[in-house]
Design a protein around this motif. Structure first.
Motif, mmCIF file in Angstrom:
data_model
loop_
_atom_site.group_PDB
_atom_site.id
_atom_site.type_symbol
_atom_site.label_atom_id
_atom_site.label_comp_id
_atom_site.label_asym_id
_atom_site.label_seq_id
_atom_site.Cartn_x
_atom_site.Cartn_y
_atom_site.Cartn_z
ATOM 1 N N LYS D 47 14.245 0.874 -4.684
ATOM 2 C CA LYS D 47 13.517 1.801 -4.263
ATOM 3 C C LYS D 47 12.951 1.854 -2.947
ATOM 4 C CE LYS D 47 10.654 0.937 -7.479
ATOM 5 N NZ LYS D 47 11.120 -0.281 -8.124
ATOM 6 N N SER D 48 12.448 0.881 -2.303
ATOM 7 C CA SER D 48 12.069 0.647 -1.354
ATOM 8 C C SER D 48 12.813 0.837 -0.250
ATOM 9 C CB SER D 48 10.932 -0.472 -0.825
ATOM 10 O OG SER D 48 10.093 -0.455 -1.903
ATOM 11 N N THR D 49 14.106 0.201 -0.502
ATOM 12 C CA THR D 49 15.247 0.206 0.578
ATOM 13 C C THR D 49 15.752 1.899 0.866
ATOM 14 O OG1 THR D 49 15.908 -1.924 -0.270
ATOM 15 C CG2 THR D 49 17.371 -0.783 0.880
ATOM 16 N N TYR D 89 4.252 3.680 3.094
ATOM 17 C CA TYR D 89 5.156 2.611 2.597
ATOM 18 C C TYR D 89 4.383 1.721 1.592
ATOM 19 C CZ TYR D 89 8.074 3.798 6.424
ATOM 20 O OH TYR D 89 8.902 4.542 7.188
ATOM 21 N N GLN D 90 5.111 0.781 1.014
ATOM 22 C CA GLN D 90 4.798 -0.084 -0.185
ATOM 23 C C GLN D 90 3.406 -0.914 0.184
ATOM 24 O OE1 GLN D 90 7.719 -1.851 -2.412
ATOM 25 N NE2 GLN D 90 6.293 -2.634 -3.915
ATOM 26 N N GLU D 91 3.435 -1.624 1.350
ATOM 27 C CA GLU D 91 2.332 -2.179 1.929
ATOM 28 C C GLU D 91 1.382 -1.473 2.208
ATOM 29 O OE1 GLU D 91 1.855 -5.624 1.027
ATOM 30 O OE2 GLU D 91 4.064 -5.735 0.284
ATOM 31 N N LEU D 169 5.868 8.762 -1.142
ATOM 32 C CA LEU D 169 5.137 7.892 -1.425
ATOM 33 C C LEU D 169 5.459 6.724 -2.155
ATOM 34 C CD1 LEU D 169 2.199 10.397 -2.419
ATOM 35 C CD2 LEU D 169 2.243 9.380 -0.356
ATOM 36 N N ASP D 170 5.627 5.452 -1.482
ATOM 37 C CA ASP D 170 6.430 4.259 -2.082
ATOM 38 C C ASP D 170 5.158 3.476 -2.502
ATOM 39 O OD1 ASP D 170 7.503 2.154 -2.949
ATOM 40 O OD2 ASP D 170 8.564 1.722 -0.963
ATOM 41 N N GLU D 171 4.820 3.857 -3.956
ATOM 42 C CA GLU D 171 3.690 2.931 -4.574
ATOM 43 C C GLU D 171 2.561 3.041 -3.783
ATOM 44 O OE1 GLU D 171 4.715 -0.702 -6.505
ATOM 45 O OE2 GLU D 171 6.730 -0.628 -6.365
ATOM 46 N N ALA D 172 2.196 4.369 -3.314
ATOM 47 C CA ALA D 172 1.151 4.423 -2.452
ATOM 48 C C ALA D 172 -0.223 4.391 -3.142
ATOM 49 C CB ALA D 172 1.149 5.606 -1.537
HETATM 50 MG MG LIG Z 1 9.386 -1.512 -3.495
#
Ligand SMILES: [Mg+2]
Ligand SMILES: Nc1ncnc2c1ncn2[C@@H]1O[C@H](COP(=O)(O)OP(=O)(O)OP(=O)(O)O)[C@@H](O)[C@H]1O
Ligand SMILES: Nc1ncnc2c1ncn2[C@@H]1O[C@H](COP(=O)(O)OP(=O)(O)OP(=O)(O)O)[C@@H](O)[C@H]1O
Ligand SMILES: [Mg+2]
Lengths: 339, 324, 380, 523
Positions: D47-49, D89-91, D169-172
């Motif tokens: 997903k993040s990729t 991003y995720q972080e 929104l990546d796990e935002a």
């Molecule tokens: Mg991810």
């Protein structure tokens, strides 16, 4: 434990070339490229300089690399734990002057003089470590301060001029024509080899060493993982100061007399050995790499000396060469890999 | 207690405040012990001998602010090289006009700084590695340019820079120029971008900031400042020797750290570096004023430096702990 | 005085007969101030790199009454030679009843310049300084404006407002090289070990040496080694050189400053026969080695004692403060050459090999700059 | 979705490898203007990729994408933003020392050229932050002084102020507290009607349920299906994500019946007396029994974080924390003491407090248990590996070799290694600070199962969680914190989604379902 992702060839990107990947894997474990650079330089010397393969040349390289490598040992430890030590030169000089004065002028026994020198190393290292850890002051400025304080005290102690002469047997340790237990290898090289094995093992295979890496990579995580971060940090500085003092003692034998500026050239040179080896700030690298770095620098110095270049040209070539060698393996990760 | 709390509050918010207070205190002590120190006639001389370190400290600042382990340890050799270029290449060839000399020096400084920037930001060398190599190479270059003897020379405007233009101490120009350039840049988004990149480069990159451009600009700016420092040094001593290379690098970085700039990047200020340099200069000067036994002076200098940073840290960290 | 013309170069086909001699070299004496003093003086100035001009203090009245304060600005005390000068200066000045302010700078020029300024602010009556760089004109002029004369020790500052008291490095290099060439029989390779590039003492020493060796077609000078004046660095570099050039035979060594102990040690530790080192400044360790190996080691040396120089400087200062007036801006001293013939005068059994410190007048009781020679500049 | 909806973003056959890892094999996806499109998949499914490729961070090995119908090549985030694609991003990506305002507008200007006026920036930043946080914080405060949730809000505001065509929104939401998350969903709803397309990556079913129109699933780097929201049941999604029926039964909201809680006579392991989390707050008393699972909940920054930290470091202010053992009580004053007394702690901020980025998976695992690997003074690699094997299979860690750097793992798998680090100490009391943040549904279940196993063996678990469902499903009781005090305890019978969320805001739910919520303000 190394520069890992930085190794990826920029042209192929992260692209999946299996061979390249395997090589990267290897490079993470073993400093292949450093070895390669060392071999290439040595072969270059063999093919261009008459007599480069002789024992005399080899021992000159080894003795020089031993002193440099020992001076770089402490710096390696401190760099791994995430600090930096700019007081190495002062500790080298202090060790040197203490031995020469106590033995040469005050006629102490060598053992007692060495003990005093080591005590100074421990104390100075403690000051470095405690001040930079407790008060969270930049290690750079603490070590510069300690450096000035220590060399000032030494200068005052000897009233400005070192007059002592080191015990003669100390000189045989660093002689290129010296022998170790009858075997024709300069003792300092053997000492270095032993130290390298010990430090190498301590760093990679003991808890103390592991704690050093954990602290260097992520101090808060290390604290939460029950590493005694404070002790680890402080011990690293003590180790660095003590090792530097030992180099000073060896140098007293090497040069025969006390000299308050004897350590100065080792400040940047030891850092260069660490860097050329490929150890990076905060937990990447190990002492074997610094050993290779010291060897590479010594071979380069000898090559330049043999070519009788002007000092300006020597400097420029050295700088360029370090850049090229480090460029092979020691570059930072890409920004895009850090999101 | 209240005064102490106020002090801590101030230091927490303004990291350069400690260096400012320290410098002020030292100035007061210096002047109290020797009123002539602040006499108007003495200013030009004092400022002129302060200028090289002051500007070198400011030159070391942008690289450090740019983060990612940013540091430029080639500032010392660079300013020495520029000094030598003036006395060995420019002045003897009749290029004495400030409108030639100054642009040439600034261009050399900025260009070498840009090379460092490219090595760091594009070729991804660790900044210590890149600038250590630059340090060695530039040192060699300086030896080359210097030739067999130490070249010397001066011209009227360089003498004025070390003295005064009418009533204005010349060193005010060399010390003021970096501040003015910084002020002008802070009218553009650059300075904020620099702090952002220094604070967290990955974040800045993800938000679309051109991180390499910012870093290259930072190292170039440091180089440009080193050019000014070279001019300041040259006007003070009217000669150039490659052997002086080593002197400024570490001292300048110590001044930056003393000025409250974090070597981790993203926090600090140019003004802090100036005040840090002033503190170091004034500590040295105090040792002259009180005429401590010469053999003690190095040790006392080291002890005072340590004492100053520890006091600064105690005051500043206490505040940080309270916030957290 | 030391022109030995009988060069019996046995079978030296290519060396001309003048090899090993020291010719008189020109120096800048445009006002003829030195010429007027006579041949002893012109001989001492042979090849001197500075410019002798009319001093700004020729008609200075001096200061005859009240407490006289002399300021010293010394560059960093990191080598024994500098410490010796500093101590000796203080001792001799105090012996004259002067009050002394002694300041020692870091190795930073700006630091020393601000220190010089400090002495001006202190309104001392005379400043003695050992400059880190030649760039002292502006402060020297500033001092002169404030009525304070200054004496530069060891390195010369080209300014009529300052009086330079310096050993003649050119002549020293010339004499040592000539003596070395002679003992080598006019052929072979000489290794040159420089100090810091561009430092006047080093530059002038090698200029002198090259002038002397120009007469010796059989001798080549290989001077690619640069050090930082430290014996340890010299040892490392020479050891590297010997290793990297195994086919070369070194017949003698010239150096830019006292690094003899390191150089000897480099030869020993490389298992190479120790070549005679021209001991520039005469170290205790060098003399000890020389004295112990007189049969095989034909050394050369130059007596350049720190306390001797300090004594001469204080003598000059006293004359000036007494209002004797100094005409020449540069007072040049030609240090005596030491050879195997007069080695015994400079050698003591207490000297240890490896001791890198330089021999002082106090150690061996030999004179350096005779009182009458210095007095001569003041016409008394 | 109406037929005339425009395609905002179209992805076809994207593939991407990192060395030997094939992060994306073949991913195709179509994002319509005005829709919220959820993207789900296991940890490490790519997903993040995908997100990073869409924003130009990585270049794809093959495949392509079209933004608003045009094929684009993105050299980096700047180019993506210019094309109208912006991601959170995720972080949590903020520049700590810089102000809220600067963080919100980061990257909007050129390096030397200003593009938006200062006044404009302030107004728009205040408006967007107001939307997300109810009221905007002081725009000149350094971001590092804000809570994690507020920091993340600044990161989200950074994307919103630029008004992208496609927002990713990546796990935002995983770092947001419930209130902020709900306001974010409202803000997204408003923008959706203005035509913005949202690609929403989350591991939380409730969130996906709440706002998405459609759901796509990635499995091992391949897009396997796109469902209408109505068809996306948890069971179906898990089936798609894992490619098989998952063995654990998935509760569909509400609490599973089989949880029994600790035995009535279970010994007390940890006792907290008069602990003050803030000088002005009420003191907290608390007892933890063997075999118990206690949840800590509340809005971000209301004291639950300070509480769990106090159990580990010892109290920062008044009060005491003691480990009760047969022989007596041990005061907890430092983490060393806590650990010696059999307490384990999994910190919250993985990157900052738990991961050793450049070190290997094995070294990360064994960091807190090196003593167990020491043979004759030397660390044994084999021993560490042997110990790790158990957790690797038990926690289903997806990884390459144990000697690979930990950073080659996906976030969820990194978290599993960190948990394993502490399990390996075999603690009696396990403190977990939001341990399943960023962990996929399957892995979460693995962790839950593991916790069940632990508690069955008598281990007591204290777990801070920002996920309401987790409390509902897992906890024997939940301590709700409000303004630095412990405001309510919800016991098993009274624990529902409504009662819990109500407790966050200091209210009790009086509906029939959750009538027994017990406010215990004076204890
Ligand atoms: Mg991810
Ligand atoms: N989790 C933490 N977060 C922030 N600061 C911490 C944390 N843990 C410790 N510190 C601070 O770091 C410093 C060092 O802590 P550490 O526990 O390593 O040393 P110590 O407890 O003094 O010594 P020892 O470990 O020998 O008991 C202390 O000043 C402490 O306040
Ligand atoms: N920069 C990188 N270098 C090497 N491998 C990587 C890199 N980034 C991702 N990977 C690998 O690619 C795979 C996909 O990772 P990705 O981060 O896309 O997963 P994800 O679906 O986002 O997982 P999560 O739900 O845990 O966030 C993982 O195996 C991961 O380890
Ligand atoms: Mg502790």
């Amino acid at each position: 434990m190394t520069t890992d992702t930085a190794v990826a060839d920029p042209t192929t990107g992260e692209g999946g070339v299996p061979l390249l990947h395997t090589l990267n894997e290897w490079q993470r474990r073993v400093p292949l490229l450093q070895l390669l650079a060392l071999a290439a330089l040595y072969v270059y010397g063999l093919s261009t300089i008459e007599g480069f393969g002789s024992q005399r040349v080899l021992y000159a390289i080894l003795v020089n690399a031993s002193l440099l490598g020992l001076a770089g040992a402490g710096q390696t430890i401190v760099v791994l734990v995430g600090g930096i030590d700019f007081s190495i030169a002062a500790f080298i000089s202090a060790g040197n002057v203490i031995i020469a004065e106590l033995c040469g002028t005050d006629h102490w026994s060598t053992g007692a003089a060495v003990a005093v020198a080591l005590a100074v190393g421990v104390l100075g290292g403690l000051v470095n470590g405690v001040l930079s850890y407790r008060f969270k002051v930049e290690p750079l400025i603490v070590t510069l301060g300690v450096s000035a304080l220590l060399s000032g005290l030494v200068l005052k102690w000897i009233n400005g001029s070192a007059t002592g002469v080191a015990p003669a047997w100390l000189g045989t340790l660093t002689a290129a024509n010296g022998t170790t237990f009858g075997i024709g290898i300069p003792p300092v090289v053997v000492i270095w080899a032993v130290v390298a094995i010990v430090i190498g093992l301590v760093l990679t295979r003991t808890r103390a060493g592991r704690n050093l890496y954990l602290t260097g990579v992520n101090q808060s995580a290390a604290r939460l993982a029950l590493v005694r971060v404070n002790r680890t940090w402080i011990y690293a500085y003590v180790a660095s100061a003590v090792l530097a003092t030992c180099v000073g003692i060896l140098l007293a034998g090497y040069s025969g007399s006390g000299n308050v500026t004897i350590g100065d050239p080792y400040l940047f040179q030891s850092l260069a050995a660490v860097i050329v080896g490929g150890t990076m700030f905060g937990g990447r690298g190990d002492y074997w790499r610094t050993v290779l770095g010291a060897l590479v620098l010594s071979v380069v110095a000898l090559l330049l000396s043999a070519n009788q270049l002007s000092s300006a040209a020597q400097d420029m070539i050295t700088g360029g060469l370090i850049l090229v060698v480090v460029g092979l393996y020691g570059r930072e990760r890409r920004l895009r890999d850090r999101i | 207690m209240n005064a102490l709390d106020f002090l801590r509050g101030l230091l927490g918010k303004r990291p350069y405040a400690f260096a400012g207070l320290l410098a002020l205190l030292l100035l007061v002590v210096n002047t109290a012990l020797q009123p002539a120190f602040l006499a108007f006639g003495n200013w030009a001389a004092v400022l002129a001998s302060f200028a090289p370190l002051a500007v070198a400290a400011m030159a070391s600042t942008p690289a450090i602010l740019s983060g990612g382990g940013g540091i430029d340890i080639s500032i010392g050799p660079l300013l020495t090289l520029i000094d030598i270029v003036i006395v060995a290449n420019l002045l003897p060839n009749g290029l004495t006009s400030p409108f030639v000399v100054i642009p040439v020096c600034l261009a050399i400084g900025a260009a070498i700084g840009a090379v460092n920037g490219v090595l760091v930001a594009v070729l991804r060398f660790q900044p210590v590695v890149a600038t250590l190599c630059a340090n060695i190479v530039i040192g060699g270059l300086a030896t080359q340019v210097q030739g067999d003897t130490v070249p010397s020379g001066s011209t009227s405007w360089t003498k004025d820079l070390a003295g005064s233009f009418g009533p204005v101490p010349g060193a005010l120009l060399t010390i003021g120029a970096p501040l003015v350039i910084w002020w002008a840049l802070s009218r553009t988004p650059f300075v904020k971008a620099l702090y952002a990149v220094g604070g967290d480069d990955a974040t800045a990159f993800s938000a679309g900031v051109n991180v390499p451009k910012v870093r290259i600009a930072a190292y170039s700016l440091g180089g440009l400042y080193a050019g000014i420092a070279g001019i300041a040094l040259m006007s003070l001593i009217s000669e150039g020797a490659a052997s002086m290379s080593a002197q400024y690098t570490l001292l300048a970085i110590a001044a930056v750290a003393l000025g409250g700039t974090s070597l981790a990047g993203g926090r600090g200020s140019l003004l802090g570096s100036l005040l840090g340099a002033a503190s170091i200069y004034l500590i040295n000067n105090l040792l002259n004023v009180v005429r401590v036994s010469t053999l003690w002076s190095t040790a006392i200098y080291g002890a005072m430096l340590l004492f100053a940073v520890v006091v600064g840290a105690v005051l500043t960290n206490a505040r940080r702990r309270a916030v957290a | 005085s030391k022109k030995s013309s009988d060069s019996t170069s046995a079978g030296a086909d290519s060396s001309s007969s003048s090899c090993g001699t020291v010719p008189a070299a020109k120096f800048n004496d445009t006002a003829g101030l030195i010429k007027a003093l006579g041949s002893d003086y012109t001989a001492a100035y042979s090849g001197y790199s500075g410019t002798v001009q009319m001093s700004a203090w020729a008609n200075w009245e001096g200061k005859k009454s009240g407490t006289i304060t002399v300021g010293i600005s010394e560059s960093q005390l990191t080598n024994p030679y500098q410490t010796l000068i500093n101590n000796a200066l203080q001792k001799y000045l105090k012996a004259q009843g002067y009050k002394v302010i002694d300041l020692v700078s870091t190795n930073e020029v700006t630091n020393q310049i601000s220190q010089f300024n400090q002495l001006i602010t202190d309104k001392v009556d005379l400043i003695i300084y050992q400059p880190l760089a030649a760039g002292f004109e502006s402060v020297v002029d500033k001092a002169a404006k404030a009525g304070i004369p200054s004496i530069s020790v060891l390195n010369n500052v080209a300014d009529a407002n300052t009086v330079n008291v310096v050993p003649n490095a050119f002549a020293a290099g010339e004499a040592q090289a000539a003596a070395l060439a002679k003992s080598m029989g006019g052929k072979g390779t000489i290794l040159g070990v420089h100090g810091i590039k561009g430092v006047p003492i080093d530059t002038d020493t090698f200029k002198g040496a090259k002038a002397a060796l120009a007469k010796c077609s059989g001798i080549t000078l290989d001077d690619s080694i640069y050090t930082d004046f430290s014996p340890t660095t010299a040892q490392t570099k020479v050891q590297q050189y010997l290793a990297a050039n195994p086919t070369k035979t070194i017949g003698g060594v010239l150096e830019g400053g006292p690094m003899t102990t390191g150089i000897i040690s480099a030869f020993q530790k490389s298992n190479v026969t120790v070549a005679p080192v021209a001991d520039n400044g005469l170290t205790k360790g060098g003399v000890a080695y020389w004295a112990a190996n007189q049969s095989s080691y034909k050394g050369v040396g130059l007596f350049n004692p720190a306390d001797g120089l300090a004594k001469a400087v204080v003598q000059v200062a006293k004359h000036m403060l007494d209002g004797d007036g100094i005409k020449a801006s540069d007072i040049v001293i030609n240090p005596p050459l030491v050879t195997s013939d007069n080695l015994s005068n400079f050698s003591k059994s207490s000297f240890k090999t490896g001791d890198a410190s330089t021999i002082t007048v106090g150690d061996v009781g030999q004179t350096f700059a005779e009182t009458s020679y210095i007095d001569g500049f003041f016409g008394s | 979705m109406s037929e005339q909806s425009q395609v905002a973003l179209e992805v076809t056959g994207l593939a991407k490898s990192f060395g030997a890892t094939r992060a994306l094999r073949s991913c195709s996806l179509r994002l319509l203007a005005g829709e919220v499109h959820a993207l789900m998949g296991e940890n490490g499914s790519g997903k993040s990729t995908l997100v990073k490729i869409l924003t130009g961070v990585h270049a794809p090995d093959s495949g392509g994408y079209r933004v608003g119908g045009r094929a684009v090549r993105l050299g980096g985030p700047a180019a993506a933003i210019a094309a109208g694609v912006m991601a959170v991003y995720q972080e949590v990506l903020v520049v700590g020392p810089r102000s809220v305002l600067e963080n919100v507008w980061l990257g909007a200007d050129g390096v030397f050229r200003r593009k938006i006026s200062e006044a404009d920036k302030r107004a728009r930043a205040a408006a967007v932050l107001g939307e997300l946080l109810g009221e905007a914080p002081d725009l000149d405060t350094p971001v590092e002084q804000l809570s994690l949730s507020d920091r993340q809000a600044c990161g989200i505001a950074r994307a919103l102020v630029r008004e992208p065509r496609v927002l990713i929104l990546d796990e935002a939401t995983s770092a947001l507290d419930v209130a902020t998350r709900d306001r974010l969903f409202e803000a997204l709803a408003r923008r959706r009607s203005a035509g913005m397309a949202v690609l929403f990556v989350s591991h939380r079913m409730d969130e996906v349920d709440a706002i998405s129109d459609r759901v796509s699933v990635l499995r091992s780097g391949e897009s396997v299906a796109t469902l209408e929201a109505a068809d996306a049941t948890t069971a179906e999604l898990v089936r798609l994500m894992t490619g098989a029926e998952h063995l654990t039964d998935i509760p569909e909201g509400g609490a599973p019946a089989h949880r029994s809680g600790p035995a009535a006579d279970a010994p007390v392991l940890l006792r907290v007396r008069g602990l003050r989390l803030r000088p002005d707050a009420d003191p907290v008393d608390f007892e933890l029994r063997a075999g118990e699972t206690v949840g800590l909940a509340g809005l971000e920054g209301h004291g639950q974080d300070a509480f769990i930290n106090a159990l580990w470091h010892g109290p920062a202010g008044a009060g005491s924390v003691a480990r009760v053992e047969v022989g007596g009580e041990t005061e907890i004053r430092s983490e060393q003491r806590a650990a010696a007394a059999g307490i384990g702690y999994v910190p919250r901020d993985r990157r900052g407090e738990a991961l050793f980025g450049t070190l290997s998976i094995r070294e990360n695992f064994s960091a807190a248990t090196q003593d167990k690997d020491t043979r004759f003074g030397l660390l044994s690699r084999a021993s560490a590996l042997g110990r790790f094997a158990e957790y690797r299979s038990g926690l289903k860690v997806r990884m390459g070799r144990e000697s690979d750097p930990i950073t080659t793992l996906s976030g969820g798998n990194q978290q599993k290694v960190v948990i394993a680090r502490w399990l390996a100490r075999r603690p009696d009391v396990l403190l977990l600070n939001d341990p399943t943040r960023g962990v996929d549904i399957g892995a979460k279940r693995d962790i839950y199962a593991l916790l069940d196993e632990l508690t069955a063996r008598g281990v007591a678990v204290v777990m801070l969680s920002t996920e309401v469902d987790e409390h509902i499903e897992l906890m024997d009781r939940v301590l709700v914190f409000r303004e630095g005090s412990h405001s309510t305890t919800l016991d098993r019978p009274s624990l529902t989604r409504q009662s819990l969320v109500a407790a966050f805001f200091g209210r009790t739910v009086t509906s029939s379902v959750a009538g027994s919520a017990s406010p215990d303000g004076d204890s």
